[in-house]
Motif scaffolding. Structure first.
Motif, PDB file in Angstrom:
ATOM      1  N   ALA A 119      -8.632   5.286   1.934  1.00 37.70           N
ATOM      2  CA  ALA A 119      -8.464   4.254   1.061  1.00 37.70           C
ATOM      3  C   ALA A 119      -8.983   4.742  -0.455  1.00 37.70           C
ATOM      4  O   ALA A 119      -8.456   3.613  -1.354  1.00 37.70           O
ATOM      5  CB  ALA A 119      -9.154   2.849   1.801  1.00 37.70           C
ATOM      6  N   LYS A 120     -10.028   5.514  -1.248  1.00 40.09           N
ATOM      7  CA  LYS A 120     -10.278   4.999  -2.304  1.00 40.09           C
ATOM      8  C   LYS A 120     -11.167   6.982  -2.320  1.00 40.09           C
ATOM      9  O   LYS A 120     -11.895   7.596  -0.970  1.00 40.09           O
ATOM     10  CB  LYS A 120     -11.417   4.056  -2.492  1.00 40.09           C
ATOM     11  CG  LYS A 120     -11.779   4.026  -3.936  1.00 40.09           C
ATOM     12  CD  LYS A 120     -12.358   3.539  -4.913  1.00 40.09           C
ATOM     13  CE  LYS A 120     -12.997   3.199  -5.554  1.00 40.09           C
ATOM     14  NZ  LYS A 120     -14.182   2.000  -6.719  1.00 40.09           N
ATOM     15  N   ASN A 155     -14.043   7.162   0.969  1.00 41.47           N
ATOM     16  CA  ASN A 155     -13.796   6.143   1.871  1.00 41.47           C
ATOM     17  C   ASN A 155     -12.938   6.179   2.773  1.00 41.47           C
ATOM     18  O   ASN A 155     -12.016   5.966   2.635  1.00 41.47           O
ATOM     19  CB  ASN A 155     -14.888   4.886   1.837  1.00 41.47           C
ATOM     20  CG  ASN A 155     -15.083   3.859   2.027  1.00 41.47           C
ATOM     21  OD1 ASN A 155     -14.410   4.550   3.767  1.00 41.47           O
ATOM     22  ND2 ASN A 155     -15.246   2.719   1.709  1.00 41.47           N
ATOM     23  N   HIS A 194      -7.033   0.912  -1.454  1.00 38.68           N
ATOM     24  CA  HIS A 194      -8.758   0.253  -1.853  1.00 38.68           C
ATOM     25  C   HIS A 194      -7.876  -0.844  -3.499  1.00 38.68           C
ATOM     26  O   HIS A 194      -6.969  -0.032  -4.180  1.00 38.68           O
ATOM     27  CB  HIS A 194      -9.773   0.730  -2.035  1.00 38.68           C
ATOM     28  CG  HIS A 194     -10.579  -0.444  -2.074  1.00 38.68           C
ATOM     29  ND1 HIS A 194     -11.252  -0.761  -3.597  1.00 38.68           N
ATOM     30  CD2 HIS A 194     -11.316  -1.764  -1.427  1.00 38.68           C
ATOM     31  CE1 HIS A 194     -12.236  -1.926  -3.390  1.00 38.68           C
ATOM     32  NE2 HIS A 194     -12.410  -2.363  -2.055  1.00 38.68           N
ATOM     33  N   GLU A 195      -7.988  -1.832  -3.616  1.00 39.59           N
ATOM     34  CA  GLU A 195      -7.256  -2.724  -4.682  1.00 39.59           C
ATOM     35  C   GLU A 195      -8.185  -2.029  -6.320  1.00 39.59           C
ATOM     36  O   GLU A 195      -7.052  -2.553  -6.956  1.00 39.59           O
ATOM     37  CB  GLU A 195      -7.878  -4.185  -4.851  1.00 39.59           C
ATOM     38  CG  GLU A 195      -9.360  -4.436  -4.784  1.00 39.59           C
ATOM     39  CD  GLU A 195      -9.749  -5.981  -4.136  1.00 39.59           C
ATOM     40  OE1 GLU A 195      -9.048  -6.837  -4.791  1.00 39.59           O
ATOM     41  OE2 GLU A 195     -11.112  -6.413  -4.447  1.00 39.59           O
ATOM     42  N   SER A 196      -8.972  -1.119  -6.818  1.00 37.43           N
ATOM     43  CA  SER A 196      -9.801  -0.274  -7.287  1.00 37.43           C
ATOM     44  C   SER A 196      -9.386   0.642  -7.141  1.00 37.43           C
ATOM     45  O   SER A 196      -9.612   1.136  -8.909  1.00 37.43           O
ATOM     46  CB  SER A 196     -11.307  -0.754  -6.868  1.00 37.43           C
ATOM     47  OG  SER A 196     -11.774   0.769  -6.308  1.00 37.43           O
ATOM     48  N   SER A 225       0.938  -1.505   0.220  1.00 42.63           N
ATOM     49  CA  SER A 225       0.235  -0.030  -0.274  1.00 42.63           C
ATOM     50  C   SER A 225       0.995   1.340  -0.033  1.00 42.63           C
ATOM     51  O   SER A 225       0.301   2.377  -0.730  1.00 42.63           O
ATOM     52  CB  SER A 225      -1.123  -0.519   1.117  1.00 42.63           C
ATOM     53  OG  SER A 225      -1.581   1.134   1.320  1.00 42.63           O
ATOM     54  N   HIS A 234     -16.679   3.167   9.768  1.00 38.32           N
ATOM     55  CA  HIS A 234     -16.219   3.115   8.813  1.00 38.32           C
ATOM     56  C   HIS A 234     -16.281   4.596   8.552  1.00 38.32           C
ATOM     57  O   HIS A 234     -17.570   4.887   8.853  1.00 38.32           O
ATOM     58  CB  HIS A 234     -16.269   2.323   7.086  1.00 38.32           C
ATOM     59  CG  HIS A 234     -15.149   0.920   7.235  1.00 38.32           C
ATOM     60  ND1 HIS A 234     -15.817   1.020   6.158  1.00 38.32           N
ATOM     61  CD2 HIS A 234     -14.956   0.891   8.065  1.00 38.32           C
ATOM     62  CE1 HIS A 234     -14.025  -0.637   6.105  1.00 38.32           C
ATOM     63  NE2 HIS A 234     -14.191   0.034   7.795  1.00 38.32           N
ATOM     64  N   TRP A 263     -18.435   0.466   0.841  1.00 37.30           N
ATOM     65  CA  TRP A 263     -17.960   0.564  -0.878  1.00 37.30           C
ATOM     66  C   TRP A 263     -18.984   0.521  -1.258  1.00 37.30           C
ATOM     67  O   TRP A 263     -18.831   1.940  -1.950  1.00 37.30           O
ATOM     68  CB  TRP A 263     -17.425  -0.346  -0.609  1.00 37.30           C
ATOM     69  CG  TRP A 263     -15.960  -0.251  -0.129  1.00 37.30           C
ATOM     70  CD1 TRP A 263     -15.891  -1.669   0.480  1.00 37.30           C
ATOM     71  CD2 TRP A 263     -14.593   0.075  -0.473  1.00 37.30           C
ATOM     72  NE1 TRP A 263     -14.149  -1.145   1.321  1.00 37.30           N
ATOM     73  CE2 TRP A 263     -14.070  -0.115   0.632  1.00 37.30           C
ATOM     74  CE3 TRP A 263     -14.730   1.627  -0.903  1.00 37.30           C
ATOM     75  CZ2 TRP A 263     -12.560   0.385   0.358  1.00 37.30           C
ATOM     76  CZ3 TRP A 263     -13.387   1.633  -1.247  1.00 37.30           C
ATOM     77  CH2 TRP A 263     -12.439   1.627  -0.047  1.00 37.30           C
ATOM     78  N   THR A 297     -12.573   4.109   5.506  1.00 36.20           N
ATOM     79  CA  THR A 297     -13.257   3.335   6.341  1.00 36.20           C
ATOM     80  C   THR A 297     -12.409   3.540   7.925  1.00 36.20           C
ATOM     81  O   THR A 297     -13.532   4.462   8.155  1.00 36.20           O
ATOM     82  CB  THR A 297     -12.170   1.960   5.861  1.00 36.20           C
ATOM     83  OG1 THR A 297     -10.454   2.665   5.722  1.00 36.20           O
ATOM     84  CG2 THR A 297     -12.016   1.925   4.423  1.00 36.20           C
TER      85      THR A 297
END
Length: 462
Positions: free
Chosen positions: A357-358, A380, A111-113, A20, A405, A321, A382
């Motif tokens: 996170a995003k 977000n 975040h992965e996206s 990250s 969150h 999310w 979180t």
RNA sequence: GCCGGGGUCGCCUAGCCUGGCAGGGCGCCGGCCUGCUAAGCCGGUGGGGGUUCACCCCGCGCGGGUUCAAAUCCCGCCCCCGGCGCCA
């Protein structure tokens, strides 16, 4: 019992954090430092607890001991244990301070996206809306900002160059004075007059009306907060660049209503059936813009003070999310209502900021600049803020406690949105048409503009 | 800003004067019992560490101090309530 995601990964799978940090363009060795500091802290804590225990045992015996001689001996024993304890406690204090500093310096887990990238141009547009007016000379730039990403955006080509928002405000309409404000307060301040003030108020009412209809609870929060609150919602970097302090008091001017809204439940436990809690805050925002240099120095695009309507949500982790999507969609509906052509970008990892996170930004097409510019930011965060503010979620079954969150998004930021209106609703003669949705918030005031804001009359040239 | 009262485990409360392991009630969770529910009974109900249900540490608004030992005594600060003052 309450597990903070970052502490969890630090102890169980630090590679997640390293990766990250790499995505954010930060040194992953920060994680190794934090792991080491945490281990050291735990070891030292065990030692301190042991000595404390011994001392407690002796102390309890003193209370029962009647024989004066034996009593004296025990007190001497206790004294020596205290000396040992104090020595260790001093070490622990140092290590603990270091550990906490490291833990609080870790940014949220990307975040992965989120697209990996390190500058603004690596933000990835995910959708476009509206039919932008594109001045012929901006056509190439426009295509660069749309087709490069594979989007085919319908546009209206215009052969006259719109006046930039700053000149519109100051000279064409004559409804702003940043020169005098500079003398009175400094650069990036402004006086606004008449129709622009009405427009500011109408925008706020429009956003408040819209958000409350969606079921968000209307809040007017404190405009100043304590240091521990501000450190709970932002990182040191942002703090230095953005936050004004009140001299001689433990008070800081908020940079957004997000700050006091996040703190509304600090040190509290929220039962899961109360979530999600959806709020819409309205407040002035104060920002130093210390890192901005000379960017956007003219006009009211980037200023030290403005009004904002802010969306804020406390959520269960499993729903956050989906709620981020809701926040950005709300903002989009607001801008669609205003008829301002925009795109939504998925902000790249390097530009996220520590709490998020995003993040999605909504950027409106500015016809005079030939660029999409940020109007809205939806994040977000979180459990990053809730850990710091100690806001927990209590599950009905089993009394499990976790961190809630938190999410935030602009609804409308007044001055920025005004700049977008000044450029997008500008007619060749300098008249600015007022977006239809705002008109009902102006109707009841006899002196408010109704359909359009007109250029100041040119002085007759003899 | 001044004077007075107050802040104890999610909530209520005892303890403070006179220092010696923070007690009770409510709520909640689990168990027993039970045709179901209720009542009743037993245990749990803040944070952290740990060889993870042994055990240990910390916790009485926050921070210091005195002491072998602090909810208790002393000092500073924050917040709440009441009164006075000031004030849009």
């Amino acid at each position: 019992m309450a597990t903070w995601s970052i502490l969890y990964y630090l102890r169980n799978d630090p590679d997640v954090l390293r990766e990250s940090l790499r995505k954010r363009g930060m040194d992953p060795r920060l994680v190794d430092e934090a792991v080491k500091a945490d281990e050291e802290w735990r070891k030292l804590k065990r030692m301190v607890d042991e000595v404390r225990h011994k001392h407690n045992v002796v102390t309890r015996r003193i209370a029962e001991e009647r024989d004066p001689e034996r009593r004296r001996e025990l007190i001497e024993q206790a004294r020596s244990l205290i000396r040992e304890r104090e020595r260790l406690e001093e070490q622990l204090k140092r290590v603990e301070a270091r550990r906490n500093e490291l833990l609080l310096s870790l940014p949220n887990i990307v975040h992965e996206s989120v697209p990996v990238g390190f500058s603004e141009d690596e933000n990835v547009p995910i959708r476009f809306w509206g039919r932008p007016r594109v001045y012929v000379e901006h056509l190439e730039a426009f295509k660069q900002q749309t087709e490069r990403w594979g989007f085919k955006v319908d546009y209206e080509l215009i052969d006259w160059k719109p006046v930039g928002h700053a000149d519109m405000l100051e000279y064409v309409l004559g409804l702003g004075d940043t020169r005098k404000a500079g003398e009175v307060a400094g650069s990036r301040f402004y006086y606004l007059f008449d129709d622009i003030v009405w427009l500011d108020i109408a925008l706020l009412l429009y956003a408040i009306d819209f958000m409350t209809r969606k079921g968000y609870r209307l809040v007017l929060p404190p405009y100043m907060v304590r240091r521990k609150v501000i450190m709970g919602v932002i990182d040191m970097e942002t703090f230095k660049d953005a936050i004004y302090k009140v001299e001689g008091e433990d008070l800081y001017l908020i940079a957004t209503a997000e700050h006091p809204l996040a703190a509304l439940y600090m040190n509290e436990e929220i039962p899961e059936e109360q979530l999600p809690i959806k709020l819409v805050g309205v407040s002035p925002c104060f920002r130093k813009e210390a890192g901005a240099g000379n960017r956007d120095l003219k006009g009211i695009f980037r200023v030290h003070q403005f009004h904002k309507v802010e969306q804020f949500i406390f959520a269960k982790p499993e729903e956050s999310w989906a709620l981020l999507e809701e926040l950005i969609r709300n903002a989009e509906e607001l801008f669609q209502g205003l008829g301002l052509p925009y795109r939504v970008v998925n902000v790249c990892s390097g530009e996220l900021g520590a709490p998020a996170a995003k993040k999605y930004d909504l950027e409106v097409w500015m016809p005079a600049q030939g660029r999409y510019r940020e109007m809205v930011s939806a994040s977000n965060t979180t459990d990053w803020q809730s850990y710091r503010l100690n806001i927990r979620l209590v599950r009905r079954k089993g009394m499990v406690k976790e961190y809630v969150h938190t999410l935030n998004s602009t609804a409308i930021a007044s001055t920025r949105t005004i700049t977008a209106i000044l450029e997008n609703y500008q007619e060749p003669d300098g008249t600015v048409v007022i977006p239809r949705v705002l008109r009902k918030y102006l109707e009841m005031f006899p002196k408010a503009p109704k359909d359009a804001i007109h250029p100041v009359k040119k002085e007759k040239v003899n």
